[in-house]
Design a protein around this motif. Structure first.
Motif, PDB file in Angstrom:
ATOM      1  N   THR A 144       0.808  -1.208   0.000  1.00 56.14           N
ATOM      2  CA  THR A 144       0.000   0.000   0.000  1.00 56.14           C
ATOM      3  C   THR A 144       0.846   1.264   0.000  1.00 56.14           C
ATOM      4  O   THR A 144       1.915   1.303   0.595  1.00 56.14           O
ATOM      5  CB  THR A 144      -0.946   0.044   1.220  1.00 56.14           C
ATOM      6  OG1 THR A 144      -1.837   1.158   1.104  1.00 56.14           O
ATOM      7  CG2 THR A 144      -0.198   0.154   2.528  1.00 56.14           C
ATOM      8  N   ASP A 145       0.339   2.273  -0.701  1.00 55.22           N
ATOM      9  CA  ASP A 145       0.792   3.636  -0.465  1.00 55.22           C
ATOM     10  C   ASP A 145       0.193   4.053   0.873  1.00 55.22           C
ATOM     11  O   ASP A 145      -0.756   3.426   1.362  1.00 55.22           O
ATOM     12  CB  ASP A 145       0.255   4.583  -1.541  1.00 55.22           C
ATOM     13  CG  ASP A 145       0.978   4.470  -2.873  1.00 55.22           C
ATOM     14  OD1 ASP A 145       1.722   3.495  -3.083  1.00 55.22           O
ATOM     15  OD2 ASP A 145       0.776   5.371  -3.714  1.00 55.22           O
ATOM     16  N   GLU A 146       0.726   5.115   1.442  1.00 51.22           N
ATOM     17  CA  GLU A 146       0.196   5.632   2.706  1.00 51.22           C
ATOM     18  C   GLU A 146       0.141   7.152   2.580  1.00 51.22           C
ATOM     19  O   GLU A 146       1.168   7.796   2.406  1.00 51.22           O
ATOM     20  CB  GLU A 146       1.113   5.205   3.854  1.00 51.22           C
ATOM     21  CG  GLU A 146       0.544   5.426   5.213  1.00 51.22           C
ATOM     22  CD  GLU A 146       1.391   4.770   6.299  1.00 51.22           C
ATOM     23  OE1 GLU A 146       0.923   4.753   7.443  1.00 51.22           O
ATOM     24  OE2 GLU A 146       2.516   4.291   6.021  1.00 51.22           O
ATOM     25  N   ALA A 147      -1.077   7.696   2.621  1.00 52.09           N
ATOM     26  CA  ALA A 147      -1.279   9.138   2.484  1.00 52.09           C
ATOM     27  C   ALA A 147      -1.419   9.768   3.863  1.00 52.09           C
ATOM     28  O   ALA A 147      -2.143   9.245   4.715  1.00 52.09           O
ATOM     29  CB  ALA A 147      -2.507   9.424   1.641  1.00 52.09           C
ATOM     30  N   PHE A 148      -0.731  10.891   4.079  1.00 49.12           N
ATOM     31  CA  PHE A 148      -0.713  11.597   5.355  1.00 49.12           C
ATOM     32  C   PHE A 148      -1.240  13.013   5.157  1.00 49.12           C
ATOM     33  O   PHE A 148      -0.821  13.700   4.221  1.00 49.12           O
ATOM     34  CB  PHE A 148       0.718  11.705   5.887  1.00 49.12           C
ATOM     35  CG  PHE A 148       1.369  10.406   6.248  1.00 49.12           C
ATOM     36  CD1 PHE A 148       1.463  10.009   7.570  1.00 49.12           C
ATOM     37  CD2 PHE A 148       1.912   9.588   5.267  1.00 49.12           C
ATOM     38  CE1 PHE A 148       2.084   8.812   7.913  1.00 49.12           C
ATOM     39  CE2 PHE A 148       2.536   8.400   5.595  1.00 49.12           C
ATOM     40  CZ  PHE A 148       2.626   8.009   6.916  1.00 49.12           C
ATOM     41  N   VAL A 149      -2.107  13.461   6.069  1.00 48.18           N
ATOM     42  CA  VAL A 149      -2.590  14.836   6.067  1.00 48.18           C
ATOM     43  C   VAL A 149      -2.450  15.372   7.489  1.00 48.18           C
ATOM     44  O   VAL A 149      -3.025  14.812   8.435  1.00 48.18           O
ATOM     45  CB  VAL A 149      -4.064  14.939   5.614  1.00 48.18           C
ATOM     46  CG1 VAL A 149      -4.527  16.392   5.638  1.00 48.18           C
ATOM     47  CG2 VAL A 149      -4.263  14.325   4.235  1.00 48.18           C
ATOM     48  N   LEU A 150      -1.698  16.453   7.650  1.00 48.61           N
ATOM     49  CA  LEU A 150      -1.534  17.092   8.954  1.00 48.61           C
ATOM     50  C   LEU A 150      -2.795  17.890   9.271  1.00 48.61           C
ATOM     51  O   LEU A 150      -3.154  18.806   8.539  1.00 48.61           O
ATOM     52  CB  LEU A 150      -0.308  18.009   8.942  1.00 48.61           C
ATOM     53  CG  LEU A 150      -0.021  18.775  10.231  1.00 48.61           C
ATOM     54  CD1 LEU A 150       0.278  17.836  11.392  1.00 48.61           C
ATOM     55  CD2 LEU A 150       1.152  19.730   9.996  1.00 48.61           C
ATOM     56  N   LEU A 151      -3.472  17.506  10.358  1.00 52.96           N
ATOM     57  CA  LEU A 151      -4.690  18.195  10.768  1.00 52.96           C
ATOM     58  C   LEU A 151      -4.409  19.308  11.761  1.00 52.96           C
ATOM     59  O   LEU A 151      -5.070  20.341  11.750  1.00 52.96           O
ATOM     60  CB  LEU A 151      -5.662  17.194  11.408  1.00 52.96           C
ATOM     61  CG  LEU A 151      -6.113  16.019  10.541  1.00 52.96           C
ATOM     62  CD1 LEU A 151      -6.970  15.058  11.362  1.00 52.96           C
ATOM     63  CD2 LEU A 151      -6.849  16.514   9.307  1.00 52.96           C
ATOM     64  N   LYS A 152      -3.433  19.092  12.648  1.00 55.38           N
ATOM     65  CA  LYS A 152      -3.146  20.039  13.716  1.00 55.38           C
ATOM     66  C   LYS A 152      -1.710  19.836  14.169  1.00 55.38           C
ATOM     67  O   LYS A 152      -1.186  18.724  14.129  1.00 55.38           O
ATOM     68  CB  LYS A 152      -4.110  19.790  14.883  1.00 55.38           C
ATOM     69  CG  LYS A 152      -3.904  20.689  16.072  1.00 55.38           C
ATOM     70  CD  LYS A 152      -4.848  20.333  17.213  1.00 55.38           C
ATOM     71  CE  LYS A 152      -4.531  21.161  18.427  1.00 55.38           C
ATOM     72  NZ  LYS A 152      -5.148  20.624  19.623  1.00 55.38           N
ATOM     73  N   GLY A 153      -1.081  20.898  14.626  1.00 61.77           N
ATOM     74  CA  GLY A 153       0.263  20.798  15.169  1.00 61.77           C
ATOM     75  C   GLY A 153       1.323  20.823  14.086  1.00 61.77           C
ATOM     76  O   GLY A 153       1.124  21.371  13.008  1.00 61.77           O
ATOM     77  N   LYS A 154       2.447  20.191  14.385  1.00 59.72           N
ATOM     78  CA  LYS A 154       3.577  20.160  13.462  1.00 59.72           C
ATOM     79  C   LYS A 154       4.034  18.722  13.305  1.00 59.72           C
ATOM     80  O   LYS A 154       3.937  17.923  14.236  1.00 59.72           O
ATOM     81  CB  LYS A 154       4.721  21.016  14.005  1.00 59.72           C
ATOM     82  CG  LYS A 154       4.352  22.479  14.106  1.00 59.72           C
ATOM     83  CD  LYS A 154       5.465  23.283  14.728  1.00 59.72           C
ATOM     84  CE  LYS A 154       5.009  24.737  14.874  1.00 59.72           C
ATOM     85  NZ  LYS A 154       5.949  25.514  15.660  1.00 59.72           N
ATOM     86  N   ALA A 155       4.552  18.417  12.119  1.00 62.65           N
ATOM     87  CA  ALA A 155       5.027  17.063  11.843  1.00 62.65           C
ATOM     88  C   ALA A 155       6.126  17.108  10.796  1.00 62.65           C
ATOM     89  O   ALA A 155       6.127  17.971   9.918  1.00 62.65           O
ATOM     90  CB  ALA A 155       3.887  16.180  11.366  1.00 62.65           C
ATOM     91  N   ILE A 156       7.041  16.179  10.903  1.00 67.41           N
ATOM     92  CA  ILE A 156       8.098  16.003   9.923  1.00 67.41           C
ATOM     93  C   ILE A 156       7.987  14.580   9.404  1.00 67.41           C
ATOM     94  O   ILE A 156       8.097  13.620  10.168  1.00 67.41           O
ATOM     95  CB  ILE A 156       9.490  16.266  10.526  1.00 67.41           C
ATOM     96  CG1 ILE A 156       9.591  17.734  10.962  1.00 67.41           C
ATOM     97  CG2 ILE A 156      10.594  15.896   9.540  1.00 67.41           C
ATOM     98  CD1 ILE A 156      10.843  18.082  11.732  1.00 67.41           C
ATOM     99  N   LEU A 157       7.747  14.463   8.094  1.00 74.86           N
ATOM    100  CA  LEU A 157       7.597  13.162   7.454  1.00 74.86           C
ATOM    101  C   LEU A 157       8.943  12.759   6.863  1.00 74.86           C
ATOM    102  O   LEU A 157       9.580  13.547   6.151  1.00 74.86           O
ATOM    103  CB  LEU A 157       6.528  13.246   6.363  1.00 74.86           C
ATOM    104  CG  LEU A 157       6.098  11.941   5.708  1.00 74.86           C
ATOM    105  CD1 LEU A 157       5.528  10.959   6.735  1.00 74.86           C
ATOM    106  CD2 LEU A 157       5.040  12.228   4.641  1.00 74.86           C
TER     107      LEU A 157
END
Length: 142
Positions: free
Chosen positions: A48-61
């Motif tokens: 699988t591909d894996e899709a990420f969406v930041l909803l709140k806060g901060k993130a480093i992918l």
């Protein structure tokens, strides 16, 4: 009669909460394992591909290719409301701020077995930590 379903994940960690035939939606919220100082491995999904969406806060992918223990990184300081895709067969991880919520869409039941881990050496751990902390210093604290 109510037909619209609602889901919410407010505790820490990963929770696949909407699983349907062929796909699932999960949410990843901050917990101690998502601090950069606690990341010592990457994971991969084969189906699988894996899709990420930041909803709140901060993130480093963190995306990576590994050849004979040589790691080449593609690291993104995530922005809210942008969909980031990790293709199948790409090693990856994610670092979250304490207030972060990330929505994940992937093939159904991925969390039940379509994963493998690559454990870092001490030098690889230090290298990734240094890279991510430089981004945090520049983008998160600046």
């Amino acid at each position: 009669m109510t037909q619209i379903e609602e889901y919410q994940h407010s505790s820490g960690g990963y929770n696949p909460f909407l699983i349907r035939d062929g796909w699932q939606v999960a949410q990843l919220n901050y917990d101690e394992s998502s601090k950069i100082d606690n990341i010592s491995r990457l994971d991969i999904h084969y189906k699988t591909d894996e899709a990420f969406v930041l909803l709140k806060g901060k993130a480093i992918l963190i995306g990576a290719t590994i050849n004979d223990d040589a790691i080449e990184y593609d690291i993104k300081d995530m922005q809210a409301n942008i969909t980031y895709n990790i293709p199948a067969l790409m090693w990856h991880s994610i670092v979250l701020s304490r207030d972060a919520f990330v929505l994940i869409v992937e093939k159904d039941n991925t969390h039940l077995g379509d994963y493998e881990f690559y454990n870092f050496s001490e030098a690889q751990t230090r290298d990734l930590h240094d890279r991510v902390k430089a981004i945090q210093k520049e983008k998160w604290n600046g």
